[in-house]
Design an enzyme around this catalytic site. Sequence first.
Site, short mmCIF file in Angstrom:
data_model
loop_
_atom_site.label_atom_id
_atom_site.label_comp_id
_atom_site.label_asym_id
_atom_site.label_seq_id
_atom_site.Cartn_x
_atom_site.Cartn_y
_atom_site.Cartn_z
N HIS A 48 0.94 -1.38 0.05
CA HIS A 48 0.04 0.08 -0.09
C HIS A 48 0.92 1.19 -0.04
O HIS A 48 2.09 1.27 0.39
CB HIS A 48 -0.85 -0.08 1.27
CG HIS A 48 -1.82 1.01 1.24
ND1 HIS A 48 -1.57 2.34 1.75
CD2 HIS A 48 -3.11 0.92 1.18
CE1 HIS A 48 -2.78 3.07 1.72
NE2 HIS A 48 -3.83 2.11 1.40
N ASP A 75 3.24 -4.39 8.14
CA ASP A 75 2.01 -3.45 7.82
C ASP A 75 0.78 -4.50 8.09
O ASP A 75 0.51 -5.37 7.21
CB ASP A 75 1.94 -2.88 6.62
CG ASP A 75 0.38 -2.31 6.24
OD1 ASP A 75 -0.32 -2.47 6.95
OD2 ASP A 75 0.64 -1.49 5.09
N GLN A 125 -4.20 -5.28 6.51
CA GLN A 125 -5.37 -6.33 6.29
C GLN A 125 -4.95 -7.64 6.87
O GLN A 125 -5.82 -8.65 6.65
CB GLN A 125 -4.94 -6.33 4.86
CG GLN A 125 -5.24 -5.00 3.94
CD GLN A 125 -6.79 -4.78 4.00
OE1 GLN A 125 -7.49 -5.51 4.35
NE2 GLN A 125 -6.91 -3.33 3.85
N LYS A 179 -10.44 -0.86 10.37
CA LYS A 179 -10.47 -2.19 9.47
C LYS A 179 -10.92 -3.37 10.28
O LYS A 179 -10.80 -4.46 9.79
CB LYS A 179 -9.41 -2.45 8.72
CG LYS A 179 -8.87 -1.17 7.77
CD LYS A 179 -7.47 -1.67 6.89
CE LYS A 179 -7.20 -0.28 6.07
NZ LYS A 179 -8.25 0.15 4.92
N CYS A 224 -4.74 2.71 -3.59
CA CYS A 224 -3.48 3.04 -3.17
C CYS A 224 -2.43 1.93 -3.34
O CYS A 224 -1.58 1.70 -2.11
CB CYS A 224 -3.77 3.36 -1.57
SG CYS A 224 -5.00 4.61 -1.35
#
Length: 407
Positions: A118, A195, A198, A221, A362
Site C-alpha cells: 500500500h 503492515d 489487512q 478495519k 492505493c
Amino acid sequence: MKTNFRQDFPILNDEANPVVYLDSAATTQKPLSVIKSLENYYTSQNANPLRGLYKLSATATSEYEQARHSVAQFINANEDCEIIFTRNTTESLNLIAYTYGMENIQEGDEIVISILEHHSNILPWQMIAKLKKATLKYMYINDEGIISDEEIQTKITPKTKIVSITQVSNVLGVATPLKAIIKKAHEVGAIAIVDGAQGAPHMATDVQDLDCDFYAFSGHKMLAPMGIGVLYGKKSILEQMPPFLRGGEMIETVSEQDATFAPLPEKFEAGTPNVSGAIALKTAIEYINQVGFSYIKQQEEKLMKIAMEELSKLPYITIYGSPDYKKHKGVLSFNIQDIHPHDVSSLVDYHGNIALRAGNHCAHPLLKYLNAQSTNRISFYFYNTKEDVYQFIEQIKKVRSYLGYDV
C-alpha cells in the site's frame, strides 16, 4: 455457538437503506456494542486522562490503559508499554520512518519492501531513501502474487537495514511469507516492520512468534472507529528512538531551553489521546474474540469460493492473483472487459445497492506491475452472507448490458 452476527450491525439491517457491503478491506462496519461503547464514554466517562487527579479523569485513564492491555494481549506483545496508540496504520509507519529511519539509515544503505505494498508502506521509505541517499529495493511476486524464497534471499542483503512488508495484500488478498522474510532480515542485521492493516482483522497474530520489530494496524478495519491505530514495537528499540511528535503528555520535564521525555508509551503519544477510540477498539477486540478467527476464516473462504466459481464462468471477467480461493483472505480484484471499474462500481450501486471498491486501491506500483490501471475489488468479512455474493454476481452479469455490450 452464535453465528447470526449480522444482526449486531445496524447499517446492515437498515431496511430503508439496504446495502450489500463488499468493501470491508477499506473499512469495516461497526457492531452495536462498539457504537455503544463510544456513547457510554462520552455520556459517563469523558475526561482528559493522565492529567487529572479527580475520579472522572482517573476513570478515563484506567479505561485507556485497559484498552492498551487488551491490544497487547490481542497480538501477544511482551509488555503493554510496547503498544503505542496512533491514528491509523499510515501514521504508525510514518512514525517509524521519521524516528528510527531518520536516525539509523545512512548513505548507501538499503531499504527493502515488496511490490504488494500500500502507498502507506511505500511513500515513507521513498522519503527516507531520498533524504539519506539510500536505495529502496522491491521484492517482486509470481503470477499468484507470492514472494518467492529466491526473492527474499537475493533482495535482502548485508546492506539492508530496514525490511517493511505487508502481512496481506489489499489488492490480491495474498498473505506474505512473513516468518521467512523476518528471519532473513535479522540474519543480515536489519529490522523487520509488518503492515498488519489487512492481516490483524482476519488472522490471529503473535508478534513474539513472528519476531517482528514493529507491527502496525488500524482499528477501523477491524470493527473499531476511524481515527484509532496501533503501533507495536519491541521495547528495546522504542526506548532508543527519539519522539515523533512533541508537546503535552510526552514530556518528563521542560525548561526554557530543554526537555526530557516520558518513558514508554507516553513518549510517543503527544497531546490529548483518542480515549474513546481506544476504548472502542478494546470492545471491537472483545467482539472479534467472541466471533473467533476460525469462524472468520471459514466464512470468508466459503464466500470467496462462491464468488470465484461464479465469476470464472463469465468469459469477460479477469481475476487477479491466485486461482485458489483460500489464498485471497477475503479480498478479490477483477475486471470486466470493456468496462472501466468506476463505471462498474457506479452501475452495481445504482441498480443493486452493491458497495464495492473501484480504482488503484492505493497501490499504483502493484497495479502497474499487474498491467492494470485500476480494478474492481470486493472484500468480505464474517458478517457477509451467501445472499450478498449472489446479489453481487447477478449485478455483475448485467453490467455489460447496461452499457449496450453483448453479454
